[in-house]
Enzyme design. Structure first.
Site, PDB file in Angstrom:
ATOM      1  N   GLY A  14       0.819  -1.211   0.000  1.00 24.10           N
ATOM      2  CA  GLY A  14       0.000   0.000   0.000  1.00 24.10           C
ATOM      3  C   GLY A  14       0.852   1.260   0.000  1.00 24.10           C
ATOM      4  O   GLY A  14       1.781   1.394   0.805  1.00 24.10           O
ATOM      5  N   SER A  15       0.539   2.157  -0.934  1.00 26.24           N
ATOM      6  CA  SER A  15       1.306   3.416  -1.015  1.00 26.24           C
ATOM      7  C   SER A  15       0.403   4.607  -0.766  1.00 26.24           C
ATOM      8  O   SER A  15       0.489   5.630  -1.440  1.00 26.24           O
ATOM      9  CB  SER A  15       1.988   3.530  -2.375  1.00 26.24           C
ATOM     10  OG  SER A  15       1.003   3.699  -3.368  1.00 26.24           O
ATOM     11  N   GLY A  16      -0.510   4.467   0.211  1.00 33.76           N
ATOM     12  CA  GLY A  16      -1.276   5.622   0.683  1.00 33.76           C
ATOM     13  C   GLY A  16      -0.389   6.439   1.610  1.00 33.76           C
ATOM     14  O   GLY A  16       0.839   6.292   1.612  1.00 33.76           O
ATOM     15  N   PHE A  17      -1.020   7.300   2.413  1.00 35.27           N
ATOM     16  CA  PHE A  17      -0.225   8.132   3.322  1.00 35.27           C
ATOM     17  C   PHE A  17       0.673   7.273   4.210  1.00 35.27           C
ATOM     18  O   PHE A  17       1.830   7.622   4.461  1.00 35.27           O
ATOM     19  CB  PHE A  17      -1.149   8.954   4.236  1.00 35.27           C
ATOM     20  CG  PHE A  17      -1.896  10.031   3.520  1.00 35.27           C
ATOM     21  CD1 PHE A  17      -1.222  11.080   2.920  1.00 35.27           C
ATOM     22  CD2 PHE A  17      -3.278  10.019   3.454  1.00 35.27           C
ATOM     23  CE1 PHE A  17      -1.910  12.089   2.263  1.00 35.27           C
ATOM     24  CE2 PHE A  17      -3.977  11.021   2.808  1.00 35.27           C
ATOM     25  CZ  PHE A  17      -3.286  12.055   2.210  1.00 35.27           C
ATOM     26  N   VAL A  83      -1.955  -7.474  -3.883  1.00 35.22           N
ATOM     27  CA  VAL A  83      -1.638  -8.532  -2.915  1.00 35.22           C
ATOM     28  C   VAL A  83      -2.938  -9.225  -2.534  1.00 35.22           C
ATOM     29  O   VAL A  83      -3.926  -8.562  -2.194  1.00 35.22           O
ATOM     30  CB  VAL A  83      -0.928  -7.934  -1.670  1.00 35.22           C
ATOM     31  CG1 VAL A  83      -0.749  -8.997  -0.597  1.00 35.22           C
ATOM     32  CG2 VAL A  83       0.410  -7.335  -2.080  1.00 35.22           C
ATOM     33  N   GLU A 174     -18.719  17.406   2.664  1.00 39.42           N
ATOM     34  CA  GLU A 174     -17.897  18.129   1.691  1.00 39.42           C
ATOM     35  C   GLU A 174     -18.459  17.948   0.289  1.00 39.42           C
ATOM     36  O   GLU A 174     -18.517  18.882  -0.509  1.00 39.42           O
ATOM     37  CB  GLU A 174     -16.451  17.644   1.751  1.00 39.42           C
ATOM     38  CG  GLU A 174     -15.736  18.103   3.012  1.00 39.42           C
ATOM     39  CD  GLU A 174     -14.250  17.775   3.045  1.00 39.42           C
ATOM     40  OE1 GLU A 174     -13.502  18.533   3.657  1.00 39.42           O
ATOM     41  OE2 GLU A 174     -13.832  16.746   2.470  1.00 39.42           O
ATOM     42  N   ASP A 304      -5.369   3.430   7.937  1.00 42.26           N
ATOM     43  CA  ASP A 304      -6.769   2.985   7.909  1.00 42.26           C
ATOM     44  C   ASP A 304      -6.914   1.470   8.021  1.00 42.26           C
ATOM     45  O   ASP A 304      -8.007   0.970   8.258  1.00 42.26           O
ATOM     46  CB  ASP A 304      -7.416   3.385   6.560  1.00 42.26           C
ATOM     47  CG  ASP A 304      -7.915   4.811   6.556  1.00 42.26           C
ATOM     48  OD1 ASP A 304      -7.516   5.585   7.449  1.00 42.26           O
ATOM     49  OD2 ASP A 304      -8.694   5.157   5.645  1.00 42.26           O
TER      50      ASP A 304
HETATM   51  C1  LIG Z   1     -13.267  11.207   0.358  1.00 42.43           C
HETATM   52  C2  LIG Z   1     -12.280  11.221   1.488  1.00 42.43           C
HETATM   53  C3  LIG Z   1     -11.904  12.435   2.061  1.00 42.43           C
HETATM   54  C4  LIG Z   1     -10.984  12.467   3.093  1.00 42.43           C
HETATM   55  N1  LIG Z   1     -10.626  13.678   3.639  1.00 42.43           N
HETATM   56  C5  LIG Z   1      -9.675  13.719   4.605  1.00 42.43           C
HETATM   57  C6  LIG Z   1      -9.225  14.971   5.102  1.00 42.43           C
HETATM   58  O1  LIG Z   1      -9.691  16.033   4.706  1.00 42.43           O
HETATM   59  N2  LIG Z   1      -8.245  14.962   6.064  1.00 42.43           N
HETATM   60  C7  LIG Z   1      -7.709  13.801   6.533  1.00 42.43           C
HETATM   61  O2  LIG Z   1      -6.819  13.840   7.387  1.00 42.43           O
HETATM   62  N3  LIG Z   1      -8.120  12.605   6.079  1.00 42.43           N
HETATM   63  C8  LIG Z   1      -9.088  12.534   5.139  1.00 42.43           C
HETATM   64  N4  LIG Z   1      -9.527  11.322   4.651  1.00 42.43           N
HETATM   65  C9  LIG Z   1      -8.975  10.094   5.237  1.00 42.43           C
HETATM   66  C10 LIG Z   1      -7.620   9.769   4.655  1.00 42.43           C
HETATM   67  O3  LIG Z   1      -7.610   9.954   3.265  1.00 42.43           O
HETATM   68  C11 LIG Z   1      -7.268   8.324   5.017  1.00 42.43           C
HETATM   69  O4  LIG Z   1      -7.303   8.212   6.422  1.00 42.43           O
HETATM   70  C12 LIG Z   1      -5.889   7.969   4.502  1.00 42.43           C
HETATM   71  O5  LIG Z   1      -5.851   8.023   3.089  1.00 42.43           O
HETATM   72  C13 LIG Z   1      -5.489   6.577   4.964  1.00 42.43           C
HETATM   73  O6  LIG Z   1      -4.216   6.326   4.468  1.00 42.43           O
HETATM   74  P1  LIG Z   1      -3.718   4.825   4.300  1.00 42.43           P
HETATM   75  O7  LIG Z   1      -2.316   4.914   3.805  1.00 42.43           O
HETATM   76  O8  LIG Z   1      -3.952   4.075   5.563  1.00 42.43           O
HETATM   77  O9  LIG Z   1      -4.677   4.194   3.207  1.00 42.43           O
HETATM   78  P2  LIG Z   1      -4.970   4.627   1.709  1.00 42.43           P
HETATM   79  O10 LIG Z   1      -4.667   6.062   1.501  1.00 42.43           O
HETATM   80  O11 LIG Z   1      -6.336   4.146   1.416  1.00 42.43           O
HETATM   81  O12 LIG Z   1      -3.923   3.790   0.856  1.00 42.43           O
HETATM   82  C14 LIG Z   1      -4.033   2.403   0.712  1.00 42.43           C
HETATM   83  C15 LIG Z   1      -3.220   1.986  -0.481  1.00 42.43           C
HETATM   84  O13 LIG Z   1      -3.200   0.567  -0.527  1.00 42.43           O
HETATM   85  C16 LIG Z   1      -3.394   0.144  -1.864  1.00 42.43           C
HETATM   86  N5  LIG Z   1      -3.982  -1.214  -1.796  1.00 42.43           N
HETATM   87  C17 LIG Z   1      -5.142  -1.574  -1.211  1.00 42.43           C
HETATM   88  N6  LIG Z   1      -5.322  -2.897  -1.292  1.00 42.43           N
HETATM   89  C18 LIG Z   1      -4.241  -3.383  -1.937  1.00 42.43           C
HETATM   90  C19 LIG Z   1      -3.858  -4.694  -2.326  1.00 42.43           C
HETATM   91  N7  LIG Z   1      -4.597  -5.771  -2.038  1.00 42.43           N
HETATM   92  N8  LIG Z   1      -2.701  -4.836  -2.997  1.00 42.43           N
HETATM   93  C20 LIG Z   1      -1.925  -3.754  -3.304  1.00 42.43           C
HETATM   94  N9  LIG Z   1      -2.254  -2.500  -2.954  1.00 42.43           N
HETATM   95  C21 LIG Z   1      -3.389  -2.320  -2.266  1.00 42.43           C
HETATM   96  C22 LIG Z   1      -4.308   1.181  -2.458  1.00 42.43           C
HETATM   97  O14 LIG Z   1      -4.196   1.216  -3.889  1.00 42.43           O
HETATM   98  C23 LIG Z   1      -3.795   2.456  -1.805  1.00 42.43           C
HETATM   99  O15 LIG Z   1      -2.768   3.054  -2.571  1.00 42.43           O
HETATM  100  C24 LIG Z   1     -10.444  11.261   3.600  1.00 42.43           C
HETATM  101  C25 LIG Z   1     -10.826  10.036   3.032  1.00 42.43           C
HETATM  102  C26 LIG Z   1     -11.730  10.020   1.988  1.00 42.43           C
HETATM  103  C27 LIG Z   1     -12.113   8.701   1.379  1.00 42.43           C
END
Ligand SMILES: Cc1cc2nc3c(=O)[nH]c(=O)nc-3n(C[C@H](O)[C@H](O)[C@H](O)COP(=O)(O)OP(=O)(O)OC[C@H]3O[C@@H](n4cnc5c(N)ncnc54)[C@H](O)[C@@H]3O)c2cc1C
Length: 439
Positions: A14-17, A83, A174, A304
């Site tokens: 996962g390359s989220g935050f 994955v 929003e 998350d």
């Molecule tokens: C519409 C919306 C608005 C938001 N607004 C805010 C805000 O204003 N302020 C704030 O602080 N937070 C906000 N959030 C929350 C915030 O975006 C999330 O808490 C944050 O993105 C979580 O980061 P993460 O790295 O845990 O997961 P994610 O950002 O969801 O990244 C997960 C990554 O894992 C990858 N992935 C998933 N499953 C697999 C798999 N099986 N194999 C390979 N890759 C995979 C995905 O492609 C993704 O790149 C918002 C969320 C949403 C949906």
């Protein structure tokens, strides 16, 4: 796995935050090599998805190429793959195409997916807003209903311009504010022959306030701004069924609509169920205060994807700032582990809650004491925190200038109807009533 004495191997899913934050810190260190796996070849900035959906920003504005980000870091190996399973004991991950990666450390950061709470028809017929793909599909559907209604104004009676947003949390609020603004400002001036005033935006929530986690003053402020912009707020009401041409509410109301936007809740990404690890609330992986999973040293779950204990009890919220900080902290923790240095549990530095309800209306509750700001000052705080989230992904100043420009100008960005799969509507299907709304 690492060769004896060679750099330790960290496999990040996962390359989220969270995953990206971890990878970027480790990329600077010679004592590790990293395999970063994501099903997309880009990092997406979720907080601005609603701006893509309402044509304020282009998809490219909120997505960053992972290859570009790591081009000067040969110790980071990127893999574009989904994955599908994890063996936490062997510290291996297996992809859909069958590759297996084994690490000395596993970092699981696969994020969330929409939770439809088994609402009949919701998964099939509503539009969630969780990914760039979702935002592009939603944008096309919004544009399509306006085009169809412009061509055949009778479709307005079939609910063509009724928009139902499920969930009054930050995502739904929003989205409701941005959509109302798009209708009132842009659509009213671009569709000369269409009675755009017939458009209705409904915001439905089973709770008793919009922006539930915020203070009472913030609830009132948000509701006031939304009502001013014409949003109809239905509180204490849930959606019982979503059909191709209508929704049924718990109070018996039927609303004719071809666009239901789902902001009703989140749960852990499907991968969580394939890890063999303990799942708690929302299917998220339960972690210890150091973000490792009980019984599996060297296996971390972040952002998350995890239930992260909060010092006050319960779990930390699903926020970008929580995810980013867990990513940074895990990188540091792994480096301490490698050097056998004692370390502390994860501590979240609370950045507060924020929401943008429209161009001129933002709410921010800052810091642990929840100091509350409204209007332009809150907007400035929102910009600051979102620029912090973009650290390293985009140039902070560039982001500031672009957003501020967008905020003060009345411009709207791309309005290409480019996702015909999501846009296409069969107006005969479930749209056969002449009554727009029955109770
Ligand atoms: C519409 C919306 C608005 C938001 N607004 C805010 C805000 O204003 N302020 C704030 O602080 N937070 C906000 N959030 C929350 C915030 O975006 C999330 O808490 C944050 O993105 C979580 O980061 P993460 O790295 O845990 O997961 P994610 O950002 O969801 O990244 C997960 C990554 O894992 C990858 N992935 C998933 N499953 C697999 C798999 N099986 N194999 C390979 N890759 C995979 C995905 O492609 C993704 O790149 C918002 C969320 C949403 C949906």
């Amino acid at each position: 796995m690492s060769d004896k004495g060679g750099p330790k191997h960290v496999v990040i899913v996962g390359s989220g935050f969270a995953g990206l934050g971890c990878a970027r810190k480790l990329a600077l260190r010679k004592e590790v090599r990293v395999t970063l796996i994501d099903k997309n070849n880009y990092h997406q900035f979720q907080p601005l998805l609603y701006q893509v959906a309402t044509s304020l920003l282009a998809p490219d504005d909120i997505a960053v190429s992972l290859r570009k980000l790591f081009r000067t870091h040969p110790n980071v190996d990127l893999k574009l793959a989904e994955v599908v399973s994890i063996d936490p004991k062997a510290k291996t991950v297996t992809t859909k195409s069958g590759e297996v990666y084994q690490g000395d450390y596993l970092v699981l950061a696969a994020g969330s997916q929409p939770n439809f709470f088994r609402t009949p028809g919701a998964a099939e017929h509503s539009f969630p807003l969780y990914s760039l793909n979702d935002a592009e599909r939603l944008r096309s559907r919004i544009l399509e209903v306006f085009e169809d209604a412009d061509r055949d104004p009778k479709l307005v009676e079939k609910g063509a311009l009724n928009f139902v947003i499920v969930g009054g949390g930050p995502t739904g609020t929003e989205m409701a504010g941005a959509l109302a603004e798009m209708i009132n400002s842009t659509m009213a001036s671009e569709y000369h022959d269409l009675a755009v005033t017939g458009a209705k935006v409904y915001l439905v929530d089973h709770g008793h306030a919009v922006l539930g986690p915020f203070s009472e003053r913030a609830h009132e402020y948000a509701a006031r701004v939304l009502k001013r912009d014409g949003v109809q707020i239905r509180l204490g009401t849930s959606v019982k069924e979503v059909a191709p041409g209508h929704v049924m509410l718990s109070d018996g109301t039927r609303i004719e609509t071809h666009l239901v936007i789902w902001g009703g809740g989140l749960m852990a990404a499907p991968l969580a169920a394939q890890t063999g690890l303990p799942q708690g609330r929302g299917g998220r992986i339960d972690v210890r205060p150091d973000l490792t999973v009980e019984g599996f040293p060297g296996v971390y779950a972040l952002g998350d994807f995890a239930n992260i204990p909060s010092p006050g009890g319960g779990a930390l919220p699903q926020l970008g700032s929580v995810a980013l900080q867990t990513g940074y902290w895990t990188a540091q923790h792994i480096l301490y582990e490698i050097k056998n240095i004692a370390h502390f549990p994860f501590h979240y530095h609370d950045k507060g809650f924020m929401a943008m309800i429209g161009r001129n209306a933002a709410i921010a509750e800052i810091g642990e004491h929840r100091h509350e700001l409204h209007g332009p000052v809150a907007f400035a705080a929102w910009l600051g925190v979102h620029s912090y989230l973009m650290t390293g992904v985009r140039n902070r100043i560039e982001a500031f200038i672009e957003w501020a420009w967008d905020y003060f100008s009345a411009s709207r960005g791309p309005q290409e109807l480019d996702r015909s799969d999501a846009a296409r509507i069969d107006w005969g299907e479930d749209g056969d009533t002449d009554e727009e709304e029955k109770s």
